[in-house]
Design a protein around this motif. Structure first.
Motif, PDB file in Angstrom:
ATOM      1  N   UNK A 278      -6.482 -31.792  10.089  1.00  0.00           N
ATOM      2  CA  UNK A 278      -5.080 -32.230  10.132  1.00  0.00           C
ATOM      3  C   UNK A 278      -4.594 -32.605   8.736  1.00  0.00           C
ATOM      4  N   UNK A 279      -5.461 -33.274   7.967  1.00  0.00           N
ATOM      5  CA  UNK A 279      -5.097 -33.626   6.587  1.00  0.00           C
ATOM      6  C   UNK A 279      -4.938 -32.376   5.727  1.00  0.00           C
ATOM      7  N   UNK A 280      -5.761 -31.366   5.992  1.00  0.00           N
ATOM      8  CA  UNK A 280      -5.676 -30.104   5.251  1.00  0.00           C
ATOM      9  C   UNK A 280      -4.327 -29.442   5.519  1.00  0.00           C
ATOM     10  N   UNK A 281      -3.899 -29.432   6.779  1.00  0.00           N
ATOM     11  CA  UNK A 281      -2.585 -28.883   7.117  1.00  0.00           C
ATOM     12  C   UNK A 281      -1.473 -29.672   6.433  1.00  0.00           C
ATOM     13  N   UNK A 282      -1.593 -30.998   6.457  1.00  0.00           N
ATOM     14  CA  UNK A 282      -0.564 -31.841   5.838  1.00  0.00           C
ATOM     15  C   UNK A 282      -0.493 -31.598   4.337  1.00  0.00           C
ATOM     16  N   UNK A 289       3.233 -24.719   1.274  1.00  0.00           N
ATOM     17  CA  UNK A 289       2.568 -23.508   1.777  1.00  0.00           C
ATOM     18  C   UNK A 289       1.977 -23.785   3.164  1.00  0.00           C
ATOM     19  N   UNK A 290       2.708 -24.532   3.965  1.00  0.00           N
ATOM     20  CA  UNK A 290       2.205 -24.930   5.270  1.00  0.00           C
ATOM     21  C   UNK A 290       1.811 -23.769   6.153  1.00  0.00           C
ATOM     22  N   UNK A 291       2.516 -22.643   6.054  1.00  0.00           N
ATOM     23  CA  UNK A 291       2.205 -21.503   6.910  1.00  0.00           C
ATOM     24  C   UNK A 291       0.840 -20.905   6.613  1.00  0.00           C
ATOM     25  N   UNK A 292       0.314 -21.129   5.413  1.00  0.00           N
ATOM     26  CA  UNK A 292      -0.992 -20.560   5.069  1.00  0.00           C
ATOM     27  C   UNK A 292      -2.106 -21.145   5.924  1.00  0.00           C
ATOM     28  N   UNK A 293      -1.925 -22.375   6.387  1.00  0.00           N
ATOM     29  CA  UNK A 293      -2.930 -23.014   7.231  1.00  0.00           C
ATOM     30  C   UNK A 293      -2.403 -23.272   8.636  1.00  0.00           C
ATOM     31  N   UNK A 294      -1.334 -22.557   9.009  1.00  0.00           N
ATOM     32  CA  UNK A 294      -0.733 -22.782  10.330  1.00  0.00           C
ATOM     33  C   UNK A 294      -1.714 -22.487  11.455  1.00  0.00           C
TER      34      UNK A 294
END
Length: 444
Positions: A278-282, A289-294
């Protein structure tokens, strides 16, 4: 060569690291703000369950190489300071809470340096968003002679002592790998701490701060993805009548994939994987670049669905949960641990209880954590007593004693012979031949 070492933050990570550094022969001071924890460690008592930890803790204390304190002033003349602070999920979102880490660095700066001009090394062990190390280095390196290296940990609960003393790799993150003189100095200081480990041929990788930070969170994200992948396949197996253990065994024989972390079940938990992905997404979202880890959102969602699926399966087997007696085998998120943080087993127990079931939880090590985290949850330390009169048994933490249960003997204890194997560790045929109704996730 003996080095004086401090470890700031002696929770699970820090305490194991401190005792392990003493095991390597260094003089170690562990620091924490928790007076009770410091007292227990100074008495040689482990405040958590971890195989092998209490032995090296006591050995370090007996050799006068290891002590614990709450006073930062005692760290002033130490050569190398390790930061082992927790970075939990923030209360207001998915990001990592760096409050404890920042407070420790602020306090450490107040006592550094006091070493007559000799260099001082600060070493980060915590799991943090990329960019944290450089921010802290900017603060620490305002003090003459202080340098920061980021040295992420790769501990597995249940194997933490082994993973510290015999790691599969050591990662050093430095400010500028191209600055040869500066890098050689800080790497040499950390090499001196890990000399015994390096002499055994352990691979040491030197890279920039951000790469070192990303190594840890990327590893956790990949493991979480692999677990959720096989659990997604188990959903397909349930829908089609296939057996997920057959699928996992076959694809695991491809050495590009491998068999590890391909056991379908109730999913992952603990203090690392859920909050780290979750922290990685945040962090990605903060960088734009949020979509890269969506895809990690679905990894997390699959993991949550597995817990709900166990509850649905229990209701299906019992024809409803209200008032039905259910025994949950396991509370820790994994065997050989007493950690109940984000434990799938405990979460399922809570969901069953909320739905009206009369739940009893048993676990060889984690019941103290259950009582603290879920006050009022019925627990029973004696396995036979926990099983007695149950209308449904759920195996949710794969402790050895649960995997080795004799189905015929257990049949004499329960009221009704029904079991859900939430970890796919039992032999269904053996249990069915003993008169049990057996259900497993992803198996017909």
């Amino acid at each position: 060569m003996r080095t004086t070492v401090s470890v700031i933050g002696v929770g699970y990570l820090g305490a194991v690291h401190a005792a392990s550094m003493a095991e390597l022969g260094h003089e170690v001071i562990g620091l924490d703000v928790d007076v009770d924890r410091v007292g227990a460690l100074n008495d040689g008592r482990a405040p958590f369950h971890e195989p092998g930890f209490e032995e090296i803790l006591r050995r370090g204390r007996d050799r006068d190489l290891l002590r614990f304190t709450t006073d930062y002033a005692e760290l002033a003349k130490v050569d190398v300071h390790f930061l082992g602070l927790g970075t939990p999920q923030r209360a207001d979102g998915n990001g990592a809470d760096l409050t404890y880490l920042q407070a420790a660095v602020d306090a450490l700066c107040e006592v550094l340096p006091a070493r007559d001009g000799a260099p001082t090394l600060v070493v980060g062990k915590s799991t943090v968003p990329a960019g944290t190390a450089r921010m802290l280095a900017d603060q620490l390196e305002q003090i003459d002679g202080v340098r920061l290296v980021w040295n992420p940990e790769f501990l597995r609960e249940g194997f933490a002592v082994k993973d510290t003393l015999a790691p599969d790799r050591l990662v050093y993150g430095v400010r500028d790998p191209e600055d040869v003189e500066e890098t050689e100095q800080v790497v040499g200081m950390l090499d001196a701490v890990y000399a015994q480990i390096l002499e055994r041929g352990t691979t040491r990788l030197v890279m920039g701060y951000e790469a070192a930070e990303l190594v840890k969170v990327s590893a956790n994200a990949f493991l979480a993805t692999k677990i959720s992948f096989i659990n997604a396949i188990s959903e397909m197996c349930e829908a089609t009548g296939a057996d997920v253990t057959d699928v996992a065994r076959a694809i695991g024989m491809d050495d590009r994939i491998g068999v590890k972390f391909l056991r379908a079940g109730v999913g992952f938990g603990g203090g690392c994987l859920p909050k780290d992905i979750r922290a990685f997404m945040a962090s990605a979202e903060d960088l734009g670049i949020g979509e890269s880890l969506a895809f990690l959102r679905e990894v997390d969602a699959i993991n949550e669905r597995r817990r709900a699926r166990v509850v649905d399966l229990a209701a299906e087997m019992l024809g409803g949960l209200e008032g039905r007696r259910v025994t949950v085998l396991g509370a820790a998120f994994k065997p050989d641990s007493d950690d109940v943080r984000d434990s799938p087993a405990l979460d399922v127990a809570c969901r069953l209880r909320t739905a009206g079931a009369a739940v009893t939880v048993t676990d060889p090590e984690a019941l103290g954590g259950v009582e603290k985290r879920v006050p009022g949850m019925p627990t029973e330390a004696d396995l036979d007593e926990a099983l007695r009169g149950a209308e449904l048994v759920l195996l949710l933490t794969e402790w050895g004693q649960y995997k080795e249960l004799d189905p015929a003997r257990v049949r004499e204890l329960v009221a009704d012979a029904r079991i859900i194997d939430g970890r796919n560790v039992l032999e269904p045929r053996q249990w069915r031949e003993a008169g049990w109704e057996v259900r497993s996730l992803g198996r017909p």
